[in-house]
Design a protein around this motif. Structure first.
Motif, mmCIF file in Angstrom:
data_model
loop_
_atom_site.group_PDB
_atom_site.id
_atom_site.type_symbol
_atom_site.label_atom_id
_atom_site.label_comp_id
_atom_site.label_asym_id
_atom_site.label_seq_id
_atom_site.Cartn_x
_atom_site.Cartn_y
_atom_site.Cartn_z
ATOM 1 N N ASP A 199 14.084 22.318 -12.703
ATOM 2 C CA ASP A 199 14.625 22.896 -13.936
ATOM 3 C C ASP A 199 15.345 21.842 -14.772
ATOM 4 O O ASP A 199 15.230 21.831 -16.009
ATOM 5 C CB ASP A 199 15.589 24.044 -13.609
ATOM 6 C CG ASP A 199 14.870 25.292 -13.136
ATOM 7 O OD1 ASP A 199 13.651 25.405 -13.373
ATOM 8 O OD2 ASP A 199 15.529 26.158 -12.508
ATOM 9 N N GLU A 200 16.071 20.965 -14.111
ATOM 10 C CA GLU A 200 16.776 19.907 -14.833
ATOM 11 C C GLU A 200 15.792 18.927 -15.451
ATOM 12 O O GLU A 200 15.966 18.474 -16.593
ATOM 13 C CB GLU A 200 17.720 19.174 -13.882
ATOM 14 C CG GLU A 200 18.539 18.058 -14.540
ATOM 15 C CD GLU A 200 19.613 18.566 -15.484
ATOM 16 O OE1 GLU A 200 20.149 17.747 -16.260
ATOM 17 O OE2 GLU A 200 19.917 19.775 -15.450
ATOM 18 N N ILE A 201 14.745 18.588 -14.703
ATOM 19 C CA ILE A 201 13.713 17.684 -15.235
ATOM 20 C C ILE A 201 13.088 18.287 -16.485
ATOM 21 O O ILE A 201 12.997 17.637 -17.540
ATOM 22 C CB ILE A 201 12.638 17.406 -14.170
ATOM 23 C CG1 ILE A 201 13.218 16.607 -13.002
ATOM 24 C CG2 ILE A 201 11.452 16.658 -14.793
ATOM 25 C CD1 ILE A 201 12.291 16.502 -11.808
ATOM 26 N N ARG A 202 12.628 19.532 -16.375
ATOM 27 C CA ARG A 202 12.009 20.202 -17.524
ATOM 28 C C ARG A 202 12.969 20.277 -18.695
ATOM 29 O O ARG A 202 12.608 20.015 -19.849
ATOM 30 C CB ARG A 202 11.569 21.614 -17.135
ATOM 31 C CG ARG A 202 10.248 21.684 -16.433
ATOM 32 C CD ARG A 202 9.791 23.121 -16.302
ATOM 33 N NE ARG A 202 10.616 23.897 -15.396
ATOM 34 C CZ ARG A 202 10.406 23.994 -14.096
ATOM 35 N NH1 ARG A 202 9.391 23.371 -13.542
ATOM 36 N NH2 ARG A 202 11.205 24.714 -13.335
ATOM 37 N N GLY A 203 14.197 20.660 -18.406
ATOM 38 C CA GLY A 203 15.177 20.810 -19.472
ATOM 39 C C GLY A 203 15.401 19.522 -20.243
ATOM 40 O O GLY A 203 15.423 19.513 -21.478
ATOM 41 N N ARG A 204 15.546 18.417 -19.528
ATOM 42 C CA ARG A 204 15.793 17.132 -20.187
ATOM 43 C C ARG A 204 14.589 16.688 -21.030
ATOM 44 O O ARG A 204 14.756 16.251 -22.174
ATOM 45 C CB ARG A 204 16.135 16.064 -19.150
ATOM 46 C CG ARG A 204 17.552 16.202 -18.585
ATOM 47 C CD ARG A 204 17.816 15.260 -17.443
ATOM 48 N NE ARG A 204 19.209 15.364 -16.991
ATOM 49 C CZ ARG A 204 20.166 14.495 -17.288
ATOM 50 N NH1 ARG A 204 19.900 13.444 -18.037
ATOM 51 N NH2 ARG A 204 21.402 14.677 -16.847
#
Length: 685
Positions: free
Chosen positions: A592-597
């Protein structure tokens, strides 16, 4: 929008009229309901339903989908036609798609003109058919055939439809055939609702689920369409119709349907702006400079559009390579059945290969697709100016270079425009039309005319490094590299973005194009790179190691024996080394953090592009990201998706990230403007 009626003997001819494609809106449904109310009519033994102009009916009016369903609703009209005491016959012309196809299914008999296109493409708008197609079609043509059409939105021509039993006959004048159809044929033609349930075909059901999972991943409507068709063997018609209708109404108001409708209307609106009234240059004969992968693809796209092409190279060896590259595309098209042998020969007859620019003396447009070097492009444009007529338009396919600097090479820079194709150029639909500082309206009009001839999606862009699409791509890759170095792996990044909806992640995509291409672009930027902007050197080390992607058997992944990709621990170790050298304590980033960034990075960059006037509207950014860079269509494009997140949420998250690195994460002024005004990104430009 209206329904016209006229008598011809014992037939009442009902003609749907709503130019250009007879979309079925509320007024048309009301007109059909009035005809039904008037029946029976003394002496009328049949109703012949047809369409005015070039179409029977190309489906429902999608503009109504954002509001409540309006009476009379199409499913009610369809059901009444099917049960009418006076039998209806469909005389189908042009296209019968979606609701148009469902009206045809309601009729007792269906006759079509040769070449008529029929289908149920509702899944492409994030919905299922809402007026009986998932229930009637399998009863008419069998479960397997229905599963091949509705869940994928595939359209077929009348000839195949007749073979399947979807239509009863083909005629150059279907109205007259319907008017004179003998009574016995009509009496034998039972309404589809009276046909028996189809036999359940478990293998076909499993295959349909597999197809939609592969071709339309993450989309809800195709999966639900398979379920509705599969259930036709087990339940009564009325129950199936009720379930289909409720599914249609539920999906219609969902996020995916709204996003796909947005893209549908954005694509329809992609055309020359109203202010561009200048006539384009003639496009009968076009020069292409450079016969590599891109130039050959452009040349073949022009051949497909019926143009004559002169493909120019630097020397005899280059000419041979150019011809080989075009022949590869012709051979591939032959093998796929896209063209016939006669079509291949016709294309070969319309292309000239040469190292002599004089061969292009009659061309009125030239498209430069040479090596991405300013010196090379200056030389090409000087030769083009000398060889082509003074009124010819000179276009560059450059991906990153300054179009204004290229235009300065010629004495009249108003002739110069950017035409940025996407590889493979004969397949990809996007065409960025780049407007230089001096580009004339005639040059721009020529770009739009070419886009129309090639059936491309044209988007106007201003001059900057990478224009719209490649500038967003560069920021996407930069964010990915930062995540990789600071706490992830290429395969974790790729998996996160595939889960988001991309066909492949940024690292697998770069392996496909070649790491040396991005490396050359970074070297071009060395002199102007912001010294305060963080630089991730891992990709440079990959190039030093000779890991250039699929073409060398290893890039971010390894490709043993030319087969599928496998993870490479050497690549993961490079990130550990570089993080150590930079004194970075790595973080374990979740998906989720990867996608968000990565998504936030693209949104913020796109907002800067809009703010600088490089793109004219949020809609244009959506078109570029979907048709050029694989952003999931069912999310509506980058800016539509951003609006679904909400400007306030985006700004808040960017401000958090700006604490790490204000150079790349400070919110765009456009986002601040939207927040202050309380408007969406779609509204601000």
């Amino acid at each position: 929008m209206k329904v016209n009626t006229r008598r011809e003997g014992a037939a009442l001819i009902v003609e749907m009229e709503n130019a250009p494609v007879n979309a079925i809106g509320q007024a048309m449904r009301a007109g059909l309901a009035e005809v039904l109310d008037s029946l029976p009519i003394n002496g009328v033994t049949r109703v012949v339903l047809t369409g005015a102009g070039k179409a029977f009916a190309a489906g429902a009016d999608a503009r109504e989908f954002d509001g409540p369903a309006l009476d009379p609703q199409l499913n009610d009209v369809v059901n009444r036609i099917e049960r009418s005491e006076t039998p209806w016959i469909a005389a189908i012309n042009g296209v019968a798609l979606g609701g148009g196809g469902e009206l045809a299914l309601a009729c007792r008999y269906r006759i079509a003109r040769p070449g008529t296109v029929l289908g149920f493409p509702e899944v492409n708008l994030g919905i299922v058919p809402g007026s009986g197609a998932t229930q009637r079609l399998p009863r008419l043509i069998g479960m397997k055939a229905a599963l091949a059409l509705i869940p994928t939105g595939q359209a077929i021509k009348a000839e195949e439809a007749e073979t399947l039993g979807l239509i009863d006959g083909i005629s150059d004048d279907p109205v007259q055939v319907a008017v004179h159809l003998d009574e016995g044929s009509l009496e034998l033609a039972n309404p589809i609702c009276d046909l028996p349930r189809p036999e359940r075909e478990d293998d076909a059901i499993a295959a349909a689920f597999a197809v939609v999972a592969k071709k339309l991943p993450n989309q809800i409507a195709p999966h639900r369409a398979v379920e509705l068709i599969a259930a036709t063997s087990e339940r009564p018609m009325a129950e199936g119709l009720a379930d289909e209708r409720q599914t249609f109404l539920d999906l219609r108001v969902g996020d995916q349907a709204r996003a796909l409708r947005h893209m549908f209307f954005a694509e329809r609106a992609a055309k020359a702006p109203d202010w561009l009234t200048e006539a384009p240059a003639p496009l009968d004969q076009i020069a292409v400079v450079g016969g590599g992968t891109m130039g050959a693809g452009i040349a073949y796209a022009l051949l497909n559009a019926g143009k004559r092409v002169v493909l120019l190279e630097t020397d005899a060896a280059g000419v041979v390579r150019a011809q080989e590259n075009v022949e590869k595309i012709i051979d591939a098209s032959l093998k796929r059945g896209l063209i016939s042998e006669a079509g291949a020969e016709d294309r070969r007859a319309r292309i000239t290969y040469s190292a002599d620019y004089g061969e292009a003396a009659a061309c009125t447009l030239a498209i430069e697709a040479a090596f991405e070097s300013m010196d090379v492009k200056r030389e090409v444009f000087a030769k083009l100016e000398a060889a082509l007529p003074a009124e010819a338009i000179l276009a560059s396919n450059t991906s990153y270079l300054d179009l204004d600097e290229i235009a300065a090479t010629v004495s009249d820079p108003s002739r110069v425009v950017g035409l940025h194709f996407f590889a493979p150029a004969h397949i990809m639909k996007l065409l960025e039309i780049v407007r230089g500082a001096a580009s004339s309206d005639r040059a721009l009009a020529t770009g739009y005319a070419l886009g129309k001839a090639l059936r491309k999606i044209p988007v106007l862009a201003g001059v900057c490094d990478g224009f719209i699409g490649n500038r967003i791509l560069a920021r996407y890759r930069e964010a990915a590299d930062t995540v990789f170095m600071d706490g992830s792996t290429p395969w974790e990044v790729d998996e996160a973005m595939v889960d988001f909806g991309y066909a492949m992640g940024p690292y697998e995509a770069q392996d496909l194009s070649g790491l040396d291409i991005a490396h050359a672009n970074r070297r071009r930027q060395d002199a102007t790179r912001d010294p305060n902007r963080r630089y991730i050197p891992i990709a440079d080390r990959m190039v030093e190691l000779g890991k250039l992607g699929r073409k060398t058997g290893a890039g971010w992944y390894r490709y043993p024996g030319g087969n599928g990709k496998v993870e490479d621990p050497i690549v993961a170790d490079l990130a550990l080394e570089e993080a150590h050298f930079a004194g970075i304590t790595r973080t374990d980033y979740g998906a989720d953090e990867i996608r968000g960034r990565l998504v936030l990075a693209m949104i913020n960059e796109a907002c800067d592009i809009l703010n600088e006037g490089i793109a004219a509207s949020a809609r244009d950014v959506d078109l570029v990201t979907v048709f050029g860079y694989g952003f999931p269509r069912w999310r509506g494009g980058l800016m539509h998706y951003a609006d679904s997140l909400g400007v306030a949420n985006i700004v808040a998250k960017l401000e958090e990230l700006a604490a790490e690195d204000p150079v790349v994460w400070t919110p765009s002024p456009l986002l601040r403007e939207c927040l202050d005004k309380g408007v969406t990104l779609a509204e601000v430009r």
